[in-house]
Design a protein around this motif. Structure first.
Motif, mmCIF file in Angstrom:
data_model
loop_
_atom_site.group_PDB
_atom_site.id
_atom_site.type_symbol
_atom_site.label_atom_id
_atom_site.label_comp_id
_atom_site.label_asym_id
_atom_site.label_seq_id
_atom_site.Cartn_x
_atom_site.Cartn_y
_atom_site.Cartn_z
ATOM 1 N N VAL A 148 -2.011 -1.363 -3.821
ATOM 2 C CA VAL A 148 -2.959 -0.251 -3.700
ATOM 3 C C VAL A 148 -2.171 1.053 -3.631
ATOM 4 O O VAL A 148 -1.176 1.154 -2.913
ATOM 5 N N VAL A 149 -2.627 2.053 -4.391
ATOM 6 C CA VAL A 149 -2.057 3.395 -4.338
ATOM 7 C C VAL A 149 -3.128 4.330 -3.800
ATOM 8 O O VAL A 149 -4.210 4.456 -4.397
ATOM 9 N N ASN A 150 -2.863 4.969 -2.662
ATOM 10 C CA ASN A 150 -3.782 5.943 -2.070
ATOM 11 C C ASN A 150 -3.201 7.337 -2.222
ATOM 12 O O ASN A 150 -2.066 7.598 -1.807
ATOM 13 N N VAL A 151 -3.974 8.242 -2.809
ATOM 14 C CA VAL A 151 -3.534 9.618 -3.008
ATOM 15 C C VAL A 151 -4.310 10.507 -2.051
ATOM 16 O O VAL A 151 -5.549 10.467 -2.015
ATOM 17 N N GLN A 152 -3.586 11.317 -1.278
ATOM 18 C CA GLN A 152 -4.243 12.148 -0.273
ATOM 19 C C GLN A 152 -3.508 13.468 -0.137
ATOM 20 O O GLN A 152 -2.528 13.729 -0.847
ATOM 21 N N THR A 182 0.852 -1.186 0.000
ATOM 22 C CA THR A 182 0.000 0.000 0.000
ATOM 23 C C THR A 182 0.882 1.229 0.000
ATOM 24 O O THR A 182 1.626 1.467 0.943
ATOM 25 N N TRP A 183 0.814 1.999 -1.076
ATOM 26 C CA TRP A 183 1.651 3.188 -1.225
ATOM 27 C C TRP A 183 0.754 4.412 -1.089
ATOM 28 O O TRP A 183 -0.165 4.613 -1.874
ATOM 29 N N THR A 184 1.039 5.236 -0.073
ATOM 30 C CA THR A 184 0.305 6.472 0.140
ATOM 31 C C THR A 184 1.081 7.619 -0.482
ATOM 32 O O THR A 184 2.230 7.884 -0.098
ATOM 33 N N LEU A 185 0.474 8.291 -1.461
ATOM 34 C CA LEU A 185 1.118 9.408 -2.159
ATOM 35 C C LEU A 185 0.600 10.726 -1.595
ATOM 36 O O LEU A 185 -0.604 10.981 -1.592
ATOM 37 N N ASP A 186 1.522 11.567 -1.146
ATOM 38 C CA ASP A 186 1.152 12.879 -0.618
ATOM 39 C C ASP A 186 2.310 13.832 -0.905
ATOM 40 O O ASP A 186 3.347 13.789 -0.246
ATOM 41 N N ASN A 205 -6.817 4.847 -5.327
ATOM 42 C CA ASN A 205 -7.806 5.667 -4.617
ATOM 43 C C ASN A 205 -7.306 7.088 -4.499
ATOM 44 O O ASN A 205 -6.267 7.335 -3.857
ATOM 45 N N VAL A 206 -8.012 8.036 -5.102
ATOM 46 C CA VAL A 206 -7.673 9.453 -4.956
ATOM 47 C C VAL A 206 -8.691 10.049 -3.997
ATOM 48 O O VAL A 206 -9.827 10.327 -4.367
ATOM 49 N N THR A 207 -8.285 10.213 -2.741
ATOM 50 C CA THR A 207 -9.212 10.693 -1.717
ATOM 51 C C THR A 207 -9.139 12.198 -1.517
ATOM 52 O O THR A 207 -10.091 12.799 -1.025
ATOM 53 N N ALA A 208 -8.015 12.804 -1.888
ATOM 54 C CA ALA A 208 -7.856 14.262 -1.774
ATOM 55 C C ALA A 208 -6.745 14.695 -2.708
ATOM 56 O O ALA A 208 -5.867 13.905 -3.069
ATOM 57 N N GLY A 209 -6.777 15.966 -3.102
ATOM 58 C CA GLY A 209 -5.777 16.448 -4.029
ATOM 59 C C GLY A 209 -6.006 15.892 -5.420
ATOM 60 O O GLY A 209 -7.067 15.320 -5.718
#
Length: 289
Positions: A223-227, A197-201, A248-252
């Protein structure tokens, strides 16, 4: 106790050659440093608690039994004849470390703060902390646990992959301090392969030189989560993960500027954004979903 090889010849060169079958033994700490030019060549075995290379050009050609290596300057070569049999902790803050042997390396502690690390054989680590520097080498890198980018407050860090592969299997995240940003540059076909799981910020992935690099979200769990501030990937972005909502693009806004092939699902929340563009200088980007 410790043993230090240095050069105290004002403005001159010192060369230390250890040619015996047994070079250094014991449980103390070894330091290779310099004030001016210092070269150390060890043909035989090296056994110690730790090696610190802070300025010398050091070449090890025999079996190396050392659990901890720290490189802050100069160049440390662990050559094809040498095998780092017990290495478990590695810290890079400058200089260069070349692991030229054919034996795989398994680390429990891995810190990449600056400098250049190259490995000819596969290197696996339980975790990786990144504050800059370059990873290279045909062996590639696999991180089974957490990968963490830790920039300072309101500043950027620069991380480079040159002709190598970084496989992230655990949780990858960025510590965002104020307006801090992470710049990751891929050169000569370098690839990031994510099955965790990679969280991109506020992370930017750019093409640097040579063959176009790639960010690959893959497997059944990738999974790639963008926040937060969102992120930009200007290399190839390939999403073949079969995980539900694998991006998943949750913000930005997630901006994809290098093309790629994606069979996995994208989920964009209300107020968030997903942009497909072409940021390849003078080239063509093709996005296939």
């Amino acid at each position: 106790a410790g043993l230090t090889f240095t050069n105290s010849i004002c403005c001159g060169t010192a060369t230390h050659n250890l040619t015996g079958a047994t070079g250094i033994t014991g449980a103390g700490d070894i330091t290779f440093t310099n004030y001016w030019t210092n070269t150390v060549n060890i043909s035989g075995t090296v056994a110690a608690n730790s090696i610190t290379n802070s300025g010398a050009t050091t070449t090890l050609n025999g079996t190396t039994t050392v659990p901890t290596i720290t490189v802050s300057g100069g160049t440390l070569n662990v050559n094809s004849g040498a095998t780092a049999t017990t290495l478990s902790s590695l810290a890079m803050s400058g200089g260069a470390l070349n692991l030229n042997g054919t034996a795989a390396t398994t680390l429990t502690t891995f810190a990449m703060n600056n400098g250049t690390l190259s490995t000819a054989a596969p290197l696996t680590a339980s975790s990786l902390n990144i504050n800059g520097g370059t990873l290279a080498g045909a062996g590639g890198y696999t991180i089974t646990g957490a990968t963490t980018f830790t920039p300072c407050t309101n500043c950027g860090i620069y991380f480079y992959l040159d002709g190598t592969t970084l496989n992230t299997q655990g949780a990858t995240s960025q510590t965002v301090n104020g307006t801090s940003v992470i710049y990751t540059y891929l050169s000569n076909g370098a690839a990031i392969n994510n099955t965790g799981t990679w969280t991109l910020d506020n992370l930017y992935v750019y093409q640097n030189a040579g063959t176009l690099g790639s960010f690959n979200n893959t497997g059944t769990t990738g999974v790639v989560n963008v926040q937060g501030a969102g992120s930009t990937i200007n290399t190839l972005f390939n999403n073949s993960s079969t995980a539900a909502n694998s991006v998943n693009v949750t913000a930005g806004t997630l901006t994809l500027g290098g093309g790629g092939n994606s069979s996995g699902a994208f989920n964009v929340a209300t107020g968030a954004g997903l942009t497909f563009t072409n940021s390849i200088c003078c080239g063509t980007a093709t996005h296939n979903l």
